[in-house]
Design a protein around this motif. Structure first.
Motif, mmCIF file in Angstrom:
data_model
loop_
_atom_site.group_PDB
_atom_site.id
_atom_site.type_symbol
_atom_site.label_atom_id
_atom_site.label_comp_id
_atom_site.label_asym_id
_atom_site.label_seq_id
_atom_site.Cartn_x
_atom_site.Cartn_y
_atom_site.Cartn_z
ATOM 1 N N LEU A 22 0.832 -1.195 0.000
ATOM 2 C CA LEU A 22 0.000 0.000 0.000
ATOM 3 C C LEU A 22 0.869 1.248 0.000
ATOM 4 O O LEU A 22 0.586 2.201 -0.707
ATOM 5 N N LYS A 23 1.929 1.235 0.772
ATOM 6 C CA LYS A 23 2.811 2.396 0.809
ATOM 7 C C LYS A 23 3.483 2.614 -0.549
ATOM 8 O O LYS A 23 3.632 3.739 -0.991
ATOM 9 N N ASP A 24 3.897 1.528 -1.178
ATOM 10 C CA ASP A 24 4.588 1.623 -2.463
ATOM 11 C C ASP A 24 3.645 2.019 -3.600
ATOM 12 O O ASP A 24 4.005 2.825 -4.450
ATOM 13 N N ASP A 25 2.481 1.418 -3.635
ATOM 14 C CA ASP A 25 1.528 1.683 -4.719
ATOM 15 C C ASP A 25 0.117 1.404 -4.222
ATOM 16 O O ASP A 25 -0.350 0.270 -4.251
ATOM 17 N N PRO A 26 -0.587 2.436 -3.786
ATOM 18 C CA PRO A 26 -1.934 2.260 -3.231
ATOM 19 C C PRO A 26 -2.915 1.582 -4.182
ATOM 20 O O PRO A 26 -3.864 0.958 -3.751
ATOM 21 N N HIS A 27 -2.687 1.680 -5.489
ATOM 22 C CA HIS A 27 -3.605 1.081 -6.460
ATOM 23 C C HIS A 27 -3.537 -0.443 -6.454
ATOM 24 O O HIS A 27 -4.463 -1.108 -6.906
ATOM 25 N N LEU A 28 -2.463 -1.002 -5.938
ATOM 26 C CA LEU A 28 -2.340 -2.456 -5.894
ATOM 27 C C LEU A 28 -3.389 -3.098 -4.993
ATOM 28 O O LEU A 28 -3.806 -4.223 -5.239
#
Length: 55
Positions: A22-28
């Motif tokens: 989530l921190k790296d890419d919330p869209h994941l």
């Protein structure tokens, strides 16, 4: 007893990885089929509680 401790370790790792995603890419989070609320509930669980059931 060893199996239980190993399972707890897996849950800890899983929840840390999920949080990092989530921190790296919330869209994941949406890509894996979770809402933000479901995600937050999952990472807030203590290690002895299993993951949420599949949708």
């Amino acid at each position: 007893m060893r199996r239980m401790i190993a399972t707890w370790g897996e849950r800890i790792r899983f929840r840390r990885e999920l949080e990092q995603k989530l921190k790296d890419d919330p869209h994941l989070i949406a890509d894996i089929g979770l809402t933000k609320r479901q995600f937050e509930a999952e990472i807030a669980k203590p290690f002895w509680q299993g993951p949420m059931p599949p949708l």
